[in-house]
Structures are given as structure tokens and as C-alpha cells.
Design a protein around this motif. Sequence first.
Motif, PDB file in Angstrom:
ATOM      1  N   ALA A  39       9.139  11.136   8.739  1.00 47.86           N
ATOM      2  CA  ALA A  39       8.039  11.313   7.792  1.00 47.86           C
ATOM      3  C   ALA A  39       7.891  10.076   6.913  1.00 47.86           C
ATOM      4  N   ARG A  40       9.016   9.548   6.439  1.00 49.47           N
ATOM      5  CA  ARG A  40       8.965   8.344   5.599  1.00 49.47           C
ATOM      6  C   ARG A  40       8.462   7.152   6.402  1.00 49.47           C
ATOM      7  N   GLU A  43       4.763   7.470   6.629  1.00 46.12           N
ATOM      8  CA  GLU A  43       4.128   7.101   5.367  1.00 46.12           C
ATOM      9  C   GLU A  43       4.089   5.586   5.207  1.00 46.12           C
ATOM     10  N   GLN A  46       1.462   4.172   7.503  1.00 46.09           N
ATOM     11  CA  GLN A  46       0.131   4.438   6.978  1.00 46.09           C
ATOM     12  C   GLN A  46      -0.171   3.511   5.802  1.00 46.09           C
ATOM     13  N   ALA A  47       0.811   3.252   4.955  1.00 48.32           N
ATOM     14  CA  ALA A  47       0.610   2.348   3.824  1.00 48.32           C
ATOM     15  C   ALA A  47       0.302   0.935   4.311  1.00 48.32           C
ATOM     16  N   ASN A  50      -3.256   0.881   5.627  1.00 51.23           N
ATOM     17  CA  ASN A  50      -4.200   0.886   4.508  1.00 51.23           C
ATOM     18  C   ASN A  50      -4.277  -0.494   3.856  1.00 51.23           C
TER      19      ASN A  50
END
Length: 56
Positions: A39-40, A43, A46-47, A50
Motif C-alpha cells: 500500500a505504501r 502511494e 502515485q505521488a 502526480n
Amino acid sequence: MLTNLPSLGDSALLVVNIITASTILTETLGAVATRFGLARAGELGQAVDNQERVSK
């Protein structure tokens, strides 16, 4: 005289129970740690995506 000592069978059963509980705990915590780690990582990925979109 030493009547309060557990029998050999009771001691063996206790050892088996401790090993079994330890194995279950290790497997469970390993799965939870892997799930949170993935999960980390998601994230973080995804960061980064972005940030790349914003900087273009």
C-alpha cells in the motif's frame, strides 16, 4: 515431594502450542506487513506520477 511438576506430556503439549502460536503470529504479521508495504509503495508510486504530471 515434587507432585506439582507437570507431566512430560503436558510439557510437550505446551511446547507444541507455543510453536504453533508463534508460527500463526509470524504468518499473520508477515501478511499484514506485506499488505501495508504494498500500500505504501502504491502511494509512493502515485505521488511520483502526480509530481511528474504537475511538472510537465
